[in-house]
Design an enzyme around this catalytic site. Structure first.
Site, PDB file in Angstrom:
ATOM      1  CE  LYS A  54       0.519   6.338   7.451  1.00  0.00           C
ATOM      2  NZ  LYS A  54      -0.809   6.932   7.567  1.00  0.00           N
ATOM      3  CD  GLN A  98      -3.971   6.377   9.052  1.00  0.00           C
ATOM      4  OE1 GLN A  98      -2.838   6.838   9.047  1.00  0.00           O
ATOM      5  NE2 GLN A  98      -4.444   5.668   8.055  1.00  0.00           N
ATOM      6  CG  ASP A 121      -1.495  12.834   5.171  1.00  0.00           C
ATOM      7  OD1 ASP A 121      -0.944  11.867   4.609  1.00  0.00           O
ATOM      8  OD2 ASP A 121      -2.233  12.728   6.170  1.00  0.00           O
TER       9      ASP A 121
END
Ligand code: GUN
Length: 297
Positions: A54, A98, A121
């Site tokens: 990422k 995460q 997200d």
């Protein structure tokens, strides 16, 4: 094999190219550099790989990458303090923690502490509600990537029968809502669905997101259907070693389907590309600018 192979790797490269163009425009015309903050707690090896990828791709499209790597012993309050500081930082447009977080931390509490406008997200309860009611939301990256590929392949999805196999909060449910938003007739199937083969056989679009290797055989697929395989499963090879397979049996499905995503190289690369797209979208919204066309739901 008769199906068109939907090349997610090439598609993701195209999305990153579009993101990079928007980033250049934001910098040159508005003096703004989008920033994505990724928070990792602990040393889970798979998570470390994701976070590294990422960060690398964020920098490659010209955005600022902010990484917070916290010790596995970090308390929930300490993590919440990091999230609060990122919420308050105007140079940060996207925040991602995460998952999974260590057991002593409640993942939902952390997700819902993220400013919904920075929730790239799309996991915050506000964004889940906005998507579920057909309003402008931050949309989870993997389903968004699937939707982009389906729109590119089909043009309009209106009136098509879509079956989503899997009811997870991260893929199945948001995928179903996105397909409804594009006027598909949507069925969510799962482990308790009666006559799953018969249900799947009705589908013009099958999205498989169950996490069971090669579960969907070709004889469940309606001839000409589009098969989107979200699964990434590692299995043992008969001759030794391992390989990655999806949730559908690729060879038999590719003989029947009209189009299919491979594993690897299908949905997988789209997830980070859509994370970058969401960050640009969040940055534009935060600054009252027009959203990037084609990179949102
Ligand atoms: N862990 C595995 N996939 C994801 C994802 O898409 N987002 C977050 N936050 N954690 C993950």
């Amino acid at each position: 094999m008769t199906a068109t192979v939907i090349d997610g790797k090439a598609f993701a490269a195209n999305v990153r190219g579009q993101v990079a163009e928007h980033v250049t425009r934001l910098k040159e015309e508005h003096g703004i550099t989008p920033g994505l903050a990724v928070v990792l707690v602990g040393e889970d090896p798979a998570s470390q790989v994701y976070v590294r990828n990422k960060g690398k791709q964020t920098v490659e499209v010209g955005m600022n990458s902010i990484e917070h790597k916290l010790d596995a012993s970090t308390t929930q309050d300490e993590l919440l303090a990091v999230i609060e500081s990122l919420n308050a930082d105007p140079s940060v447009h996207g925040i991602l923690c995460q998952l999974p977080v260590p057991d002593h931390i409640d993942g939902d509490t952390i997700i819902n502490a993220i400013d919904p406008a920075k929730d790239v997200d799309g996991f915050h309860i506000s964004n889940v509600g906005l998507l579920g009611t057909g309003q402008k939301a931050m949309v989870p990256c993997t389903p968004l990537g699937c939707l982009m590929m389906l729109r590119e392949h089909h043009g309009s999805l209106s009136g098509l029968n879509a079956v989503v196999i899997g009811r997870s909060n991260i893929v199945g449910k948001p995928m179903a809502n996105l397909l409804l938003g594009d006027s598909c007739t949507v069925t969510i199937a799962h482990s308790r669905t009666a006559d799953l083969p018969g249900v799947v056989k009705q589908a013009d679009i099958v999205v498989a997101a169950v996490g069971r290797p090669q579960m969907v055989p070709g004889d469940w697929i309606k001839p000409g259907a589009t098969v989107i395989d979200v699964g990434i499963n590692r299995i043992e090879k008969p001759e030794g070693g391992t390989r990655l397979v999806g949730d559908v049996d690729y060879d038999s499905c590719a003989d029947v389907a009209g189009a299919i995503t491979p594993v690897p190289g299908g949905v997988g690369p789209m997830t980070i590309a859509c994370l970058l797209a969401n960050t640009v979208t969040a940055c534009c919204r935060a600054n009252g600018l027009a959203e990037p066309v084609g990179l949102t739901a």
